[in-house]
Each structure stands twice: as structure tokens, then as C-alpha cells.
Design an enzyme around this catalytic site. Structure first.
Site, PDB file in Angstrom:
ATOM      1  N   LYS A  81      28.952  29.030  59.938  1.00 49.58           N
ATOM      2  CA  LYS A  81      28.989  28.296  58.655  1.00 49.58           C
ATOM      3  C   LYS A  81      30.312  27.569  58.607  1.00 49.58           C
ATOM      4  CE  LYS A  81      29.726  30.016  54.363  1.00 49.58           C
ATOM      5  NZ  LYS A  81      29.420  30.555  53.011  1.00 49.58           N
ATOM      6  N   ARG A 124      23.468  34.647  49.190  1.00 47.05           N
ATOM      7  CA  ARG A 124      23.822  35.750  50.099  1.00 47.05           C
ATOM      8  C   ARG A 124      24.944  36.613  49.512  1.00 47.05           C
ATOM      9  NH1 ARG A 124      29.419  35.179  51.146  1.00 47.05           N
ATOM     10  NH2 ARG A 124      29.853  34.244  53.172  1.00 47.05           N
ATOM     11  N   HIS A 151      30.369  29.861  38.703  1.00 48.53           N
ATOM     12  CA  HIS A 151      29.137  29.505  39.415  1.00 48.53           C
ATOM     13  C   HIS A 151      28.462  30.735  40.024  1.00 48.53           C
ATOM     14  CE1 HIS A 151      26.405  27.006  41.686  1.00 48.53           C
ATOM     15  NE2 HIS A 151      26.773  27.609  42.801  1.00 48.53           N
ATOM     16  N   GLN A 152      29.249  31.559  40.744  1.00 46.90           N
ATOM     17  CA  GLN A 152      28.660  32.707  41.435  1.00 46.90           C
ATOM     18  C   GLN A 152      28.133  33.759  40.466  1.00 46.90           C
ATOM     19  OE1 GLN A 152      28.427  32.779  44.767  1.00 46.90           O
ATOM     20  NE2 GLN A 152      29.596  30.894  45.022  1.00 46.90           N
ATOM     21  N   ASN A 173      35.480  37.278  30.531  1.00 45.17           N
ATOM     22  CA  ASN A 173      35.982  36.282  31.479  1.00 45.17           C
ATOM     23  C   ASN A 173      37.339  35.787  31.003  1.00 45.17           C
ATOM     24  OD1 ASN A 173      35.446  34.677  33.871  1.00 45.17           O
ATOM     25  ND2 ASN A 173      35.481  32.925  32.496  1.00 45.17           N
ATOM     26  N   MET A 233      33.666  41.262  44.162  1.00 47.56           N
ATOM     27  CA  MET A 233      33.132  40.187  44.994  1.00 47.56           C
ATOM     28  C   MET A 233      34.025  38.954  45.062  1.00 47.56           C
ATOM     29  SD  MET A 233      30.435  41.765  45.860  1.00 47.56           S
ATOM     30  CE  MET A 233      29.730  40.491  46.861  1.00 47.56           C
ATOM     31  N   GLY A 234      35.046  38.875  44.211  1.00 49.23           N
ATOM     32  CA  GLY A 234      35.802  37.618  44.128  1.00 49.23           C
ATOM     33  C   GLY A 234      36.894  37.469  45.174  1.00 49.23           C
ATOM     34  N   THR A 235      37.437  38.598  45.663  1.00 51.64           N
ATOM     35  CA  THR A 235      38.601  38.521  46.551  1.00 51.64           C
ATOM     36  C   THR A 235      38.162  38.288  47.991  1.00 51.64           C
ATOM     37  OG1 THR A 235      39.900  39.900  45.078  1.00 51.64           O
ATOM     38  CG2 THR A 235      40.630  39.780  47.366  1.00 51.64           C
ATOM     39  N   ASP A 236      38.425  37.064  48.459  1.00 51.66           N
ATOM     40  CA  ASP A 236      38.025  36.707  49.822  1.00 51.66           C
ATOM     41  C   ASP A 236      39.141  35.975  50.557  1.00 51.66           C
ATOM     42  OD1 ASP A 236      37.988  34.410  48.333  1.00 51.66           O
ATOM     43  OD2 ASP A 236      35.927  33.846  48.789  1.00 51.66           O
TER      44      ASP A 236
HETATM   45  P1  NAD Z   1      34.152  29.210  39.826  1.00 51.58           P
HETATM   46  O1  NAD Z   1      35.274  28.255  39.978  1.00 51.58           O
HETATM   47  O2  NAD Z   1      32.813  28.701  39.456  1.00 51.58           O
HETATM   48  O3  NAD Z   1      34.562  30.325  38.734  1.00 51.58           O
HETATM   49  C1  NAD Z   1      35.841  30.925  38.808  1.00 51.58           C
HETATM   50  C2  NAD Z   1      35.861  32.215  38.018  1.00 51.58           C
HETATM   51  O4  NAD Z   1      37.157  32.789  38.145  1.00 51.58           O
HETATM   52  C3  NAD Z   1      35.657  32.023  36.532  1.00 51.58           C
HETATM   53  O5  NAD Z   1      35.137  33.216  36.003  1.00 51.58           O
HETATM   54  C4  NAD Z   1      37.063  31.754  36.027  1.00 51.58           C
HETATM   55  O6  NAD Z   1      37.209  32.035  34.652  1.00 51.58           O
HETATM   56  C5  NAD Z   1      37.839  32.723  36.878  1.00 51.58           C
HETATM   57  N1  NAD Z   1      39.215  32.301  37.147  1.00 51.58           N
HETATM   58  C6  NAD Z   1      39.647  31.069  37.530  1.00 51.58           C
HETATM   59  N2  NAD Z   1      40.968  31.086  37.734  1.00 51.58           N
HETATM   60  C7  NAD Z   1      41.387  32.353  37.474  1.00 51.58           C
HETATM   61  C8  NAD Z   1      42.642  33.008  37.503  1.00 51.58           C
HETATM   62  N3  NAD Z   1      43.747  32.369  37.852  1.00 51.58           N
HETATM   63  N4  NAD Z   1      42.682  34.315  37.181  1.00 51.58           N
HETATM   64  C9  NAD Z   1      41.562  34.990  36.843  1.00 51.58           C
HETATM   65  N5  NAD Z   1      40.346  34.427  36.806  1.00 51.58           N
HETATM   66  C10 NAD Z   1      40.263  33.121  37.107  1.00 51.58           C
HETATM   67  O7  NAD Z   1      34.121  30.028  41.183  1.00 51.58           O
HETATM   68  P2  NAD Z   1      32.900  30.821  41.826  1.00 51.58           P
HETATM   69  O8  NAD Z   1      32.202  29.925  42.770  1.00 51.58           O
HETATM   70  O9  NAD Z   1      32.135  31.519  40.761  1.00 51.58           O
HETATM   71  O10 NAD Z   1      33.694  31.882  42.727  1.00 51.58           O
HETATM   72  C11 NAD Z   1      34.359  32.975  42.127  1.00 51.58           C
HETATM   73  C12 NAD Z   1      35.142  33.725  43.198  1.00 51.58           C
HETATM   74  O11 NAD Z   1      34.244  34.277  44.171  1.00 51.58           O
HETATM   75  C13 NAD Z   1      36.113  32.856  44.000  1.00 51.58           C
HETATM   76  O12 NAD Z   1      37.299  33.584  44.173  1.00 51.58           O
HETATM   77  C14 NAD Z   1      35.420  32.656  45.327  1.00 51.58           C
HETATM   78  O13 NAD Z   1      36.308  32.392  46.373  1.00 51.58           O
HETATM   79  C15 NAD Z   1      34.738  34.002  45.463  1.00 51.58           C
HETATM   80  N6  NAD Z   1      33.594  34.035  46.370  1.00 51.58           N
HETATM   81  C16 NAD Z   1      33.428  35.156  47.119  1.00 51.58           C
HETATM   82  C17 NAD Z   1      32.371  35.254  48.002  1.00 51.58           C
HETATM   83  C18 NAD Z   1      32.173  36.504  48.805  1.00 51.58           C
HETATM   84  O14 NAD Z   1      31.332  36.524  49.708  1.00 51.58           O
HETATM   85  N7  NAD Z   1      32.850  37.574  48.501  1.00 51.58           N
HETATM   86  C19 NAD Z   1      31.477  34.192  48.128  1.00 51.58           C
HETATM   87  C20 NAD Z   1      31.637  33.064  47.324  1.00 51.58           C
HETATM   88  C21 NAD Z   1      32.705  33.004  46.439  1.00 51.58           C
END
Ligand code: NAD
Length: 335
Positions: A81, A124, A151-152, A173, A233-236
């Protein structure tokens, strides 16, 4: 007689193209769940492995570009990817995260399929937390907690709701104006939705999904009740953090891939703080394969660190490719 030109001409090959729209149409969350569960199992028994991740700031358009790649000897999915994050895209009417998945024939190295990766990334990622809920959350979990509303988060909520008989969603949030959109998703699938504080999410939820771009802990260890399942799930990326590192110390920790968990995942902080070591983290695939018991009591806190591996992308791209070929009008290009 064959002339030289003919002899030297490379034989042509056909590669399948699967558009973003087709991925949305063809890959259900159930299909994604099965594919991701299978590949996590294959990773844990050594049949599938991810190659080192590349992610670079390219010094143009503020973009972060990279690739995630791997090979699954069980399903024969080989590919990459490629994509990343373009912060200026939103002004162009495009999604900031952009990716494309390439699948190759493992016998010849020829391109098999080119598959849109944007929708599949969300599907996924949601499937990963959903797999963790299926294998680790208490059966009687009734309240789903969401930390994050981007978005996620919408995909996460929908996929989680399929795994337990949730009766309610509570959410927080950092940007509260984003919550109504997540609330609409909950209501659409028949779940009442309440926006509350982060502490109240922990107080009420049996399963908590964190899916933000945070660089500071949003949840503290003291808030988490016994029996909770967390899917972080957010920390990558190096430096991102959603939960207090001490929370890892009171949890049984599982992950998609241990190496990623401690380098770019949520566990990077607990390991750096000396709270956990690599050996304390279990691959979720071991639970899937039945070589680890997973949750062993109703008051245990279980934590899944979902870092996102390339093999997940290949697994769902292979599902999309198979469905496209089985469909009415698969699109091929000649290479
Ligand atoms: P998005 O931009 O649509 O949403 C961002 C989210 O994070 C919102 O809830 C927003 O309020 C919050 N946010 C933004 N800045 C922030 C900050 N400084 N402190 C705290 N919260 C904050 O993004 P998304 O596409 O929903 O992705 C969210 C996270 O998931 C990203 O960190 C992305 O890299 C991660 N992600 C992880 C995987 C995985 O496989 N683990 C896959 C895709 C995305």
C-alpha cells in the site's frame, strides 16, 4: 519464422483495476472482518509477515509519503500500500489521506491488481478493532465508548456495533463540534448517542475505542473500570499518544504486531517508561489461533493496540479483487 522484435517483445499481462467506488460496493464489514481476522492469525503462526514500514516527509506539499508491504504465504497475498497524508488536499476537495494498493502475482512478480486504498484503509482499521472486540470484550458489554469523532470513527463505530449487543454509545472528542456527525451514525444504526466527558466515557462504557490524532494522553489509568476492553487505534506514528502509559500496566495488552506496537503504536510510551516490555504484549493472532486464552476473567482490563499493518491492506484488497472478478464487469488494463 519469428523475427527478433517478436522474440524480444515482453508478453503482455492484464491487471485488474478496482476503483474506490467499487471497493465501497464490494467489501462489506463482514468480509473485511474475516479477512483481517485470518491475516492476524497467519501473522501469529509465522505464515504472514510485514516488511519494514517506510514513511517520509517528502519536502513537497507538506506531505508524508510511505509504503506498507508484506506477504501472506497462506493466502498468497503479496503487495504494497503506497500513499500518505497531504494536508492541503482538503482545500482541493480531496481527502487528506490518499493511498493505493498494488497486488502482485507471488509466482511471477507481475502486477495483478491496482486497488483504491482510501475506503479500504477505513474498513480494515475498523475490522481490526472489531476483531479485538470479538475476541477480547466481555460478552455482556452493553455500552460502547468512542474517543474521537473524525473520519475513521464512523467506521469504527459501525464495525464495533456488529460484535456485541450494544444498547448505547457514549462519546467524547477534543473537538466537540465533530460529535453530532458521529451521533448521526449511531442513530442510523439504532443506537442512542450521548456526548459526555472523557471521564464519563470511561465510567459508563464496557468497550472503548480511541481513534484520534492525539499527541498527549486523553484517558488516565484511574478512570478505567475493571472489565473494560480498550481498542486504541489512533497511534500509528512516533510521538502520538492517546492513553496514559500507566493504563498499559493495569491491562492485558494485545496488538496486531508487537514490533509496531512498541515502535510506532501506543505501547511505545509504556515501553519507554519501563512499565511494559516487549514480552508482555501478545499478538491478537495468538488469541485467534487459540494458543493464548485472551480474556480470562470478567474484571480483567484488556487493551488492543491497533497500529495498522500492510497485511491488513493486502487482505482487504484481495477481497475487493476477488469480488470484482466475480462481478459483472471487471476492468482490466493491459501492461
Ligand atoms: P480525522 O482528521 O478525520 O480526525 C482526527 C480526530 O483526532 C478527531 O477526532 C479530532 O478531534 C482528533 N484530533 C485532531 N487533532 C488532535 C489533537 N491534537 N489532539 C487530540 N485529538 C486530536 O482523522 P482520522 O482519519 O479519523 O484518523 C484518526 C487517527 O487514526 C489518526 O491519528 C490516524 O493516523 C489514525 N489511523 C490509524 C490507523 C490504524 O491502522 N491504526 C488507520 C488509519 C488512521
Amino acid at each position: 519464422m519469428q523475427c527478433d522484435t517478436d522474440r524480444n517483445a515482453a508478453p503482455t499481462t492484464e491487471a485488474l483495476i478496482v476503483s474506490e467506488a467499487d471497493c465501497e460496493r464490494l467489501v462489506s464489514s463482514d468480509l473485511a472482518f474475516d479477512a483481517v481476522e485470518a491475516v492476524f492469525g497467519a501473522m501469529a503462526c509465522g505464515d504472514a509477515y510485514n516488511f519494514p514500514v517506510v514513511r517520509e516527509a517528502i519536502g513537497h506539499a507538506g506531505a508524508l509519503y510511505g509504503f506498507k508491504s508484506g506477504f501472506d504465504r497462506a493466502s498468497l497475498a503479496l503487495g504494497v500500500k503506497s500513499g500518505g497524508y497531504w494536508p492541503g488536499n482538503v482545500d482541493k476537495g480531496l481527502t487528506n489521506h490518499q493511498s493505493t494498493i498494488f497486488l502482485f502475482n507471488p509466482d511471477t512478480g507481475r502486477l495483478k491488481a491496482l486497488v483504491g486504498g482510501n475506503h479500504l484503509t477505513a474498513i480494515r482499521t475498523a475490522a481490526a478493532s472489531s476483531v479485538s472486540i470479538a475476541h477480547l470484550a466481555r460478552q455482556d458489554a452493553r455500552v460502547l465508548g468512542m474517543i474521537g469523532a473524525g473520519h475513521q470513527a464512523q467506521f469504527q463505530l459501525r464495525a464495533a456495533a456488529e460484535r456485541r449487543n450494544f444498547e448505547k454509545v457514549v462519546a467524547w472528542n477534543p473537538h466537540p463540534e465533530m460529535l453530532p456527525r458521529l451521533g448521526a451514525v449511531a442513530n442510523e444504526i439504532g443506537l442512542p448517542f450521548e456526548a459526555v466527558s472523557a471521564e464519563a466515557v470511561c465510567m459508563h462504557a464496557d468497550v472503548i475505542i480511541t481513534i484520534t490524532s492525539a499527541f498527549e494522553p486523553l484517558l488516565t489509568a484511574e478512570w478505567i473500570r475493571p472489565g473494560t476492553h480498550l481498542a486504541c487505534m489512533g497511534t500509528d506514528t512516533v510521538g502520538k499518544q492517546e492513553i496514559d502509559a500507566a493504563l498499559a500496566g493495569k491491562s492485558s495488552v494485545f496488538t496486531d504486531e508487537v514490533a509496531q506496537s512498541i515502535s510506532i503504536g501506543e505501547m511505545q510510551h509504556a515501553v519507554a517508561a519501563g512499565i511494559l516490555s516487549k514480552g508482555d504484549i501478545t499478538s491478537i493472532g495468538a488469541v485467534i489461533n487459540g494458543t493464548h486464552p485472551g480474556r480470562t476473567s470478567d474484571d480483567q482490563v484488556t487493551l488492543f493496540d491497533g497500529t495498522g499493518v500492510g497485511l491488513q491492506d493486502l487482505a482487504v484488497a484481495a477481497v475487493a479483487a476477488r469480488a470484482a472478478i466475480a462481478g459483472d464487469d471487471p476492468v482490466f488494463v493491459t501492461l
